[in-house]
Scaffold this motif. Structure first.
Motif, mmCIF file in Angstrom:
data_model
loop_
_atom_site.group_PDB
_atom_site.id
_atom_site.type_symbol
_atom_site.label_atom_id
_atom_site.label_comp_id
_atom_site.label_asym_id
_atom_site.label_seq_id
_atom_site.Cartn_x
_atom_site.Cartn_y
_atom_site.Cartn_z
ATOM 1 N N GLY A 114 0.807 -1.460 -0.064
ATOM 2 C CA GLY A 114 -0.304 0.133 0.225
ATOM 3 C C GLY A 114 1.041 1.525 0.083
ATOM 4 N N ARG A 115 0.397 3.090 -0.349
ATOM 5 C CA ARG A 115 0.191 4.014 -0.373
ATOM 6 C C ARG A 115 1.628 4.205 1.562
ATOM 7 N N GLU A 144 6.523 1.224 -8.418
ATOM 8 C CA GLU A 144 5.487 1.430 -8.695
ATOM 9 C C GLU A 144 5.296 0.838 -10.112
ATOM 10 N N SER A 162 2.483 -0.588 -5.397
ATOM 11 C CA SER A 162 0.810 -0.259 -5.586
ATOM 12 C C SER A 162 0.030 -0.870 -6.112
ATOM 13 N N SER A 187 -0.131 -0.656 3.816
ATOM 14 C CA SER A 187 -0.119 0.006 4.369
ATOM 15 C C SER A 187 0.684 -0.054 5.903
ATOM 16 N N GLU A 239 -4.782 1.647 -2.703
ATOM 17 C CA GLU A 239 -4.132 2.398 -2.099
ATOM 18 C C GLU A 239 -2.968 2.125 -0.840
ATOM 19 N N TYR A 240 -4.563 1.694 0.567
ATOM 20 C CA TYR A 240 -3.628 1.508 1.706
ATOM 21 C C TYR A 240 -3.904 0.077 1.994
ATOM 22 N N ALA A 250 -3.903 -2.941 -0.412
ATOM 23 C CA ALA A 250 -2.859 -3.818 -1.056
ATOM 24 C C ALA A 250 -3.522 -4.624 -1.677
#
Length: 463
Positions: free
Chosen positions: A70-71, A172, A207, A237, A263-264, A266
């Motif tokens: 994740g971000r 990325e 991500s 994340s 994003e968070y 995954a």
């Protein structure tokens, strides 16, 4: 030095990377990299099992690591760390020809990300022990005294050829698009022969995004598998970076849960799908020619997608109807001065006996006024991009379109995404950072050619 230092030694030694990577917040990263390099983990084994869903590993370590994280999970920092470790603590001079360097590549999706990675690398080499190893700095990276080099690059299958690669770190990779001249699969395919001499390692950290592309394909094949070459991990994340505030994730989930899950947490997105089946695109493409010359007694139609410069192309598509099939005779894309492009396209349109072209509402009246200077009437499309692509989808599904054998067009069509918005309405567009200029002109051409209004005789211009 390679025999005296492991990746874990380097991450925990306060004289090396320990000041950044030695604290508790990087415990999961240390465990994952330790497993990748075949090191004993002791109590950290459970951390690796949690993100890889596997308990066994070869004693010699793996050759490829694919990580969906994740971000704000520390990906770019770790990418720079691995690049520094591979270059500084591995000596390949006995396998190198005179003047040859062992290159460690850091490849990013775009120039901005590449600059960020380069800053991280240069920051790591400010360490006095590592700084003494630097022979010189280059615009793209560093050359070390052990004839290793670290270079950052953007994702291109052409730029990575001709090197002897000791390791490659792909940053990325889920956002290396399949619509340009360098699809992700082509870049990795170009890198593998470059790594053969030194049996280099490949590390891909990203991500996740949609369920397509090389990251998704590798995850689908190798996550939780018993491969002795490929290790795949997936982690949220906060698992990799516990210092990330939970409120950041909670706010993102409340605003857009599908996006925040990718994003968070995954998770590969399920609300994004490819618009067009790749087989349909391939079947629609004629073998040749790329462009069909104008023929007398044939009624042609045209659609253009104007652009004002930059990375977007100013595109034009021309075609005709053959019974109920839209034949795309020509599709072009140009960058540069918009005024000069309009002049060139006006000549092309007249070659096909066209005195009008349809396009979108880009830049107000400018396209209309500029085309009119060259005797071409510019008409604004009544449909938005979303509606044009739905018309294209219907034509593709029914086999009522013939495409030119243009691979760039094919990649753009294949990368089109159908996303479900929060309102429930489907939205069709290119992926983030991608392009659909050629595809948009073709979709517009299909709509214009099939429009009953366009079957009427064209009104001549007053000159």
């Amino acid at each position: 030095m390679a025999e005296r230092f492991s990746i874990l030694d380097a991450m925990t030694d306060p004289k090396l990377f320990g000041s950044t990577f030695g604290d508790d917040s990087f415990a999961a990263w240390r465990a994952l990299l330790g497993r990748f390099y075949g090191l004993p983990l002791d109590d950290a084994a459970e951390l690796v099992e949690a993100v890889t869903q596997r308990q066994t590993a070869p004693h010699s370590g793996f050759r490829e690591l694919w990580v969906a994280i994740g971000r704000r999970g520390g990906k770019s920092h770790v990418a720079a760390l691995v690049a520094a470790f591979e270059a500084a603590f591995h000596d390949h001079r006995d396998k190198l020809a005179p003047g040859e360097f062992a290159t460690v590549f850091l490849i990013a999706a775009d120039r901005a990300q590449a600059r960020t990675l380069l800053r991280y690398v240069r920051g790591i080499f400010q360490n006095p022990m590592l700084k003494a190893m630097v022979a010189r700095e280059t615009t793209a990276g560093l050359e070390l005294k052990n004839r290793s080099a670290i270079e950052v690059a953007t994702a291109s299958h052409r730029s990575v050829r001709g090197y002897t690669v000791a390791a490659v770190i792909c940053d990325e990779i889920a956002f290396w698009h399949s619509d340009g001249a360098s699809p992700d699969t082509e870049i990795i395919a170009a890198l593998r022969p470059s790594m053969a001499t030194l049996d280099g390692r490949l590390i891909a950290i990203s991500s996740p995004y949609a369920r397509r592309g090389i990251l998704w394909d590798t995850y689908r094949r190798h996550f939780a598998s018993d491969s002795d070459r490929v290790l795949v991990a997936q982690a949220a994340s906060r698992f990799m970076n516990p210092t990330l505030p939970q409120r950041v994730i909670d706010d993102a989930m409340a605003e857009d849960a599908p996006r925040a899950s990718a994003e968070y947490l995954a998770q590969f997105r399920t609300d994004i799908a490819s618009l067009l089946n790749p087989d349909l695109i391939e079947q629609a493409m004629r073998p040749k020619p790329v462009e069909i010359p104008a023929a007398s007694k044939t009624r042609y139609f045209a659609f253009c997608d104007p652009a004002g410069g930059g990375q977007d192309e100013f595109t034009l598509a021309i075609g005709h109807m053959d019974r109920d099939t839209v034949v795309v005779d020509l599709v072009r894309g140009l960058r540069g001065s918009p005024a000069k492009i309009v002049q060139e396209y006006a000549t092309v349109l007249r070659n096909y006996d066209l005195r009008r072209v349809t396009g979108d509402r880009y830049a107000g009246r400018w396209p209309r006024d500029e085309f009119l200077r060259w005797g071409i009437r510019y008409e604004v499309s009544e449909m938005d991009r979303n509606a044009l692509y739905l018309e294209l989808l219907a034509a593709m599904n029914s086999g009522r379109i013939e495409l030119p054998p243009d691979q760039k067009l094919g990649r753009q069509l294949g990368s089109l995404e159908r996303r479900t918005g929060r309102s429930g309405r489907d939205l069709i567009d290119h992926p983030p950072g991608g392009h659909d200029d050629l595809a948009n002109s073709v979709a517009g051409l299909v709509t214009v050619a099939q429009s009953p209004r366009m079957t009427m005789k064209q009104t001549p211009l007053p000159f």
